[in-house]
Design a protein around this motif. Structure first.
Motif, PDB file in Angstrom:
ATOM      1  N   MET A 121      25.806  52.105  36.877  1.00  0.00           N
ATOM      2  CA  MET A 121      26.344  53.277  36.601  1.00  0.00           C
ATOM      3  C   MET A 121      27.179  53.396  35.328  1.00  0.00           C
ATOM      4  SD  MET A 121      28.681  55.970  39.190  1.00  0.00           S
ATOM      5  CE  MET A 121      30.183  54.539  39.230  1.00  0.00           C
ATOM      6  N   THR A 122      27.914  52.233  35.316  1.00  0.00           N
ATOM      7  CA  THR A 122      28.983  51.890  34.090  1.00  0.00           C
ATOM      8  C   THR A 122      28.002  51.508  32.925  1.00  0.00           C
ATOM      9  OG1 THR A 122      30.387  51.002  35.818  1.00  0.00           O
ATOM     10  CG2 THR A 122      30.780  50.777  33.445  1.00  0.00           C
ATOM     11  N   LEU A 123      27.099  50.779  32.872  1.00  0.00           N
ATOM     12  CA  LEU A 123      26.290  50.330  31.785  1.00  0.00           C
ATOM     13  C   LEU A 123      25.581  51.441  31.208  1.00  0.00           C
ATOM     14  CD1 LEU A 123      24.434  47.046  33.058  1.00  0.00           C
ATOM     15  CD2 LEU A 123      26.509  47.268  31.270  1.00  0.00           C
ATOM     16  N   ALA A 124      25.312  52.634  32.267  1.00  0.00           N
ATOM     17  CA  ALA A 124      24.442  53.911  32.075  1.00  0.00           C
ATOM     18  C   ALA A 124      25.046  54.897  31.138  1.00  0.00           C
ATOM     19  CB  ALA A 124      23.641  54.429  32.948  1.00  0.00           C
ATOM     20  N   VAL A 125      26.279  54.495  30.907  1.00  0.00           N
ATOM     21  CA  VAL A 125      27.149  55.522  29.820  1.00  0.00           C
ATOM     22  C   VAL A 125      26.529  55.372  28.307  1.00  0.00           C
ATOM     23  CG1 VAL A 125      29.061  55.612  31.358  1.00  0.00           C
ATOM     24  CG2 VAL A 125      28.976  54.017  29.458  1.00  0.00           C
ATOM     25  N   SER A 126      26.043  54.404  28.119  1.00  0.00           N
ATOM     26  CA  SER A 126      25.401  53.947  26.874  1.00  0.00           C
ATOM     27  C   SER A 126      23.958  54.514  26.681  1.00  0.00           C
ATOM     28  CB  SER A 126      25.509  52.728  26.408  1.00  0.00           C
ATOM     29  OG  SER A 126      24.425  52.305  25.534  1.00  0.00           O
ATOM     30  N   GLU A 127      23.705  55.315  25.498  1.00  0.00           N
ATOM     31  CA  GLU A 127      22.180  55.652  25.591  1.00  0.00           C
ATOM     32  C   GLU A 127      21.149  54.689  25.308  1.00  0.00           C
ATOM     33  OE1 GLU A 127      19.201  58.271  24.925  1.00  0.00           O
ATOM     34  OE2 GLU A 127      20.852  58.915  25.371  1.00  0.00           O
ATOM     35  N   SER A 128      21.578  53.577  24.751  1.00  0.00           N
ATOM     36  CA  SER A 128      20.488  52.603  24.639  1.00  0.00           C
ATOM     37  C   SER A 128      20.373  51.786  25.927  1.00  0.00           C
ATOM     38  CB  SER A 128      20.895  51.503  23.345  1.00  0.00           C
ATOM     39  OG  SER A 128      22.183  50.871  23.767  1.00  0.00           O
ATOM     40  N   ASN A 129      21.557  51.628  26.739  1.00  0.00           N
ATOM     41  CA  ASN A 129      21.435  51.061  27.969  1.00  0.00           C
ATOM     42  C   ASN A 129      20.594  51.805  28.986  1.00  0.00           C
ATOM     43  OD1 ASN A 129      22.909  49.014  27.225  1.00  0.00           O
ATOM     44  ND2 ASN A 129      24.978  49.609  28.203  1.00  0.00           N
ATOM     45  N   ARG A 130      20.745  53.186  28.758  1.00  0.00           N
ATOM     46  CA  ARG A 130      19.925  54.153  29.695  1.00  0.00           C
ATOM     47  C   ARG A 130      18.444  53.788  29.490  1.00  0.00           C
ATOM     48  NH1 ARG A 130      24.543  57.858  28.933  1.00  0.00           N
ATOM     49  NH2 ARG A 130      23.454  58.743  26.859  1.00  0.00           N
ATOM     50  N   GLU A 131      18.100  53.716  28.397  1.00  0.00           N
ATOM     51  CA  GLU A 131      16.518  53.397  28.041  1.00  0.00           C
ATOM     52  C   GLU A 131      16.280  51.940  28.363  1.00  0.00           C
ATOM     53  OE1 GLU A 131      15.137  54.290  24.126  1.00  0.00           O
ATOM     54  OE2 GLU A 131      16.086  56.064  24.077  1.00  0.00           O
ATOM     55  N   ALA A 132      17.332  51.169  28.223  1.00  0.00           N
ATOM     56  CA  ALA A 132      16.923  49.732  28.978  1.00  0.00           C
ATOM     57  C   ALA A 132      16.707  49.658  30.576  1.00  0.00           C
ATOM     58  CB  ALA A 132      18.020  48.935  28.460  1.00  0.00           C
ATOM     59  N   ILE A 133      17.403  50.465  30.999  1.00  0.00           N
ATOM     60  CA  ILE A 133      17.550  50.659  32.597  1.00  0.00           C
ATOM     61  C   ILE A 133      16.137  51.271  33.127  1.00  0.00           C
ATOM     62  CG2 ILE A 133      18.359  51.890  34.485  1.00  0.00           C
ATOM     63  CD1 ILE A 133      21.229  51.499  33.106  1.00  0.00           C
ATOM     64  N   GLY A 134      15.701  52.158  32.197  1.00  0.00           N
ATOM     65  CA  GLY A 134      14.641  53.048  32.419  1.00  0.00           C
ATOM     66  C   GLY A 134      13.445  52.140  32.090  1.00  0.00           C
ATOM     67  N   ALA A 135      13.310  51.373  31.360  1.00  0.00           N
ATOM     68  CA  ALA A 135      12.224  50.352  30.934  1.00  0.00           C
ATOM     69  C   ALA A 135      11.979  49.337  31.663  1.00  0.00           C
ATOM     70  CB  ALA A 135      12.329  49.618  29.375  1.00  0.00           C
ATOM     71  N   ALA A 136      13.395  48.913  32.456  1.00  0.00           N
ATOM     72  CA  ALA A 136      13.229  47.507  33.435  1.00  0.00           C
ATOM     73  C   ALA A 136      13.001  48.371  34.951  1.00  0.00           C
ATOM     74  CB  ALA A 136      14.582  47.008  33.272  1.00  0.00           C
ATOM     75  N   ARG A 137      12.541  49.644  34.785  1.00  0.00           N
ATOM     76  CA  ARG A 137      12.098  50.124  36.116  1.00  0.00           C
ATOM     77  C   ARG A 137      13.325  50.239  37.201  1.00  0.00           C
ATOM     78  NH1 ARG A 137       6.996  51.364  36.333  1.00  0.00           N
ATOM     79  NH2 ARG A 137       6.983  51.502  38.735  1.00  0.00           N
ATOM     80  N   GLY A 138      14.643  50.555  36.663  1.00  0.00           N
ATOM     81  CA  GLY A 138      15.530  50.536  37.451  1.00  0.00           C
ATOM     82  C   GLY A 138      15.716  51.868  38.413  1.00  0.00           C
ATOM     83  N   VAL A 139      14.808  52.825  37.982  1.00  0.00           N
ATOM     84  CA  VAL A 139      15.073  54.163  38.516  1.00  0.00           C
ATOM     85  C   VAL A 139      14.674  54.202  40.200  1.00  0.00           C
ATOM     86  CG1 VAL A 139      14.067  56.532  38.521  1.00  0.00           C
ATOM     87  CG2 VAL A 139      14.920  55.542  36.297  1.00  0.00           C
ATOM     88  N   THR A 140      13.591  53.471  40.323  1.00  0.00           N
ATOM     89  CA  THR A 140      13.117  53.437  41.682  1.00  0.00           C
ATOM     90  C   THR A 140      13.956  52.990  42.769  1.00  0.00           C
ATOM     91  OG1 THR A 140      10.844  53.180  40.945  1.00  0.00           O
ATOM     92  CG2 THR A 140      11.184  52.770  43.080  1.00  0.00           C
ATOM     93  N   PRO A 141      14.672  51.797  42.747  1.00  0.00           N
ATOM     94  CA  PRO A 141      15.618  51.163  43.667  1.00  0.00           C
ATOM     95  C   PRO A 141      16.950  52.238  43.629  1.00  0.00           C
ATOM     96  CG  PRO A 141      15.548  49.662  41.633  1.00  0.00           C
ATOM     97  CD  PRO A 141      14.479  50.756  41.662  1.00  0.00           C
ATOM     98  N   LEU A 142      17.239  52.727  42.503  1.00  0.00           N
ATOM     99  CA  LEU A 142      18.487  53.659  42.670  1.00  0.00           C
ATOM    100  C   LEU A 142      18.111  54.892  43.478  1.00  0.00           C
ATOM    101  CD1 LEU A 142      19.760  53.601  38.849  1.00  0.00           C
ATOM    102  CD2 LEU A 142      20.760  52.885  40.810  1.00  0.00           C
ATOM    103  N   LEU A 143      17.111  55.613  43.361  1.00  0.00           N
ATOM    104  CA  LEU A 143      16.663  56.692  44.064  1.00  0.00           C
ATOM    105  C   LEU A 143      16.563  56.242  45.648  1.00  0.00           C
ATOM    106  CD1 LEU A 143      13.806  58.239  41.803  1.00  0.00           C
ATOM    107  CD2 LEU A 143      16.001  59.130  42.447  1.00  0.00           C
TER     108      LEU A 143
END
Length: 505
Positions: A121-143
């Motif tokens: 959550m804290t890392l995702a305040v950065s635009e570049s980090n958001r894209e990195a989280i999405g690319a690393a397939r971090g969305v599925t476990p968060l959901l």
């Protein structure tokens, strides 16, 4: 190495402490790793200066540890460092720590899940980090964790999803992974924090019109009803965010009409009187959106709403957001057949009084003066304005008319004055500002825009009917300026006649 409340002391022992930490962190002995993790946890609770970059390296091994206590302590210390701003958020990802953080999302331990969600959550305040989280397939476990039975885990997971929705690119990933029904269901959570996060996430997604079809599909139609029910939430930030989400969804006339049909107006009227500034602003912004649809205007022009808008303007005349939206609502309603209701409400007085506020921004002032100028075209509204006019308001209007650097408020203020000139009370008030009125009329007569010239001439003609103004104009340069305008007009007419003759030949 010494740790103090004043900071992180590196110099006394040089590189030795870092080497020792590396040795402990990369050891296969859980006890040694625990020592390193405990050290970092202690430092994270007392440190108030940036953590040296090289001290991030041992985290990779600690987060990858098979020991549960090491995972718990190292993930918590990383959360502390991030929240306190001791570590650069982009640097954490650049150092390769995102992968082990996301891996910990799939831990069976609620504490580790909670900490890794908080890190994400804290890392995702950065635009570049958001894209990195999405690319690393971090969305599925968060959901998946958004449905956790542990309230701490659920809050942090939904908070991370909220931050990810700030990226349009990651919104696509979230929608593809099935985030919309998850977030919609979470609106009914008993946890107000989860409600707020999920509502804010949906607001971000709804700001992008391409997602409206999915958000408002027949299967998701309950979303509107749920959001409308949240307007009545006892938690201000939840009701405020529900307003924002509904406003973002109300892009089409059909959806606006559906919202009104769901009887949102009484609730919105009550929200206008909220003690919370955010709630007041969000509710008046939603009402503005609804007022744009002509079919809604009959329902919106009710006595209750007009009374509420009048009180809102009176009590918060220095709030540019509230004033601007309220003026736009009244303008929309006045363009229909509802002027009489506006005249009989406190809206006219409220709009006039807002002009005296020194906090009003140019945009809001423009909306207010435009609204009053539109209303002044109706004799009933003009009479109402004259009733409330006094010396401060007169001085304010004349001053606005003279501020040519703000063209629109200047023109609209002069237009309001023009409509009120026919009333004796207004003439008496204006006589105390003869010099200022002459000054702005002279500017209008020499203005490049025809509408300014025409308004100047028309106002001058009406004022000339008053002996005092007529005498003042004779003593000024007004006659000379009028002659110049006449000559320019005749020259323009001659050129037009010549151009028309050429076209005909």
């Amino acid at each position: 190495m010494a740790v103090t409340r004043a900071g992180f002391e590196m110099s006394p022992l040089g590189k030795d402490p870092l080497e020792a930490l590396r040795t402990l962190a990369f050891s296969e002995n859980p006890g040694l790793q625990q020592s390193a993790a405990l050290y970092y946890l202690h430092v994270s609770q007392h440190m108030n200066v940036p953590l040296p970059v090289e001290h991030l390296e041992p985290f990779y091994a600690l987060l990858r540890s098979a020991d549960l206590e090491v995972q718990q302590m190292s993930s918590l210390s990383l959360v502390n460092f991030l929240l306190e701003g001791n570590i650069d958020k982009e640097l954490v990802v650049e150092m390769g720590l995102l992968e082990p953080i996301l891996d910990l999302l799939e831990s069976e331990d609620p504490t580790v899940q909670c900490n890794s969600c908080a890190c994400t959550m804290t890392l995702a305040v950065s635009e570049s980090n958001r894209e990195a989280i999405g690319a690393a397939r971090g969305v599925t476990p968060l959901l998946s964790l958004a449905n956790s039975y542990d309230p701490r885990v659920q809050q942090n997971a939904v908070g991370a999803i909220l931050n990810l929705t700030r990226s349009e690119k990651i919104q696509q990933v979230l929608c593809k992974e099935g985030a919309l029904p998850v977030l919609a269901l979470l609106l009914e959570s008993p946890d107000s924090e989860v409600q707020y996060y999920s509502c804010a996430a949906l607001s971000n997604v709804a700001a992008n019109a391409q997602h409206h079809e999915a958000l408002l599909s027949p299967a998701n139609r309950f979303l509107l009803r749920t959001l409308i029910s949240l307007l009545s939430s006892a938690v201000d930030k939840v009701s405020s965010q529900a307003c924002v989400c509904l406003r973002n969804l109300a892009a089409s006339a059909d959806i606006q009409a559906e919202m009104v049909a769901e009887a949102v107006l009484p609730t919105l009227c009550s929200l206008l009187a909220s003690r919370s500034q955010d709630v007041r602003r969000a509710s008046v912004a939603l009402l503005w959106r609804l007022s744009q649809h002509p079919h809604n205007q009959e329902a919106l022009a009710c006595v209750e709403l007009l009374q509420s808008l009048g009180r809102l303007l009176a009590e918060h005349r220095g709030d540019p957001v509230i004033v601007g939206h309220a003026a736009c609502i009244i303008t929309n309603l006045s363009l229909a057949t509802h002027t009489q209701g506006i005249i009989e409400s406190p809206c006219v007085e409220g709009l006039l009084q807002t002009m005296l506020s020194t906090d009003l921004q140019e945009d809001s002032l423009h909306y207010v003066t435009s609204c009053l100028a539109e209303l002044a075209k109706q004799e009933g509204a003009t009479l109402r304005m004259v009733q409330w006019m006094d010396e401060p308001l007169t001085k304010c209007l004349v001053s606005l008319a003279g501020q040519l650097e703000h063209a629109e408020p200047s023109f609209q203020a002069a237009s309001i004055i023009h409509h009120m000139i026919g009333h004796e009370k207004m003439l008496l008030l204006l006589r105390g500002h003869t010099a200022e009125i002459q000054a702005y009329l002279q500017n209008f007569l020499t203005h490049q825009e025809i509408r300014f010239q025409q308004l100047g001439i028309s106002t001058l003609c009406r004022l000339r009917a008053d002996p005092e103004f007529s005498l003042a104009f004779r003593k000024s340069q007004m006659a000379t300026l009028l002659e110049q305008v006449r000559q320019q007009t005749e020259e323009t007419q001659e050129l037009l006649r010549a151009a028309i003759c050429q076209d005909e030949s």
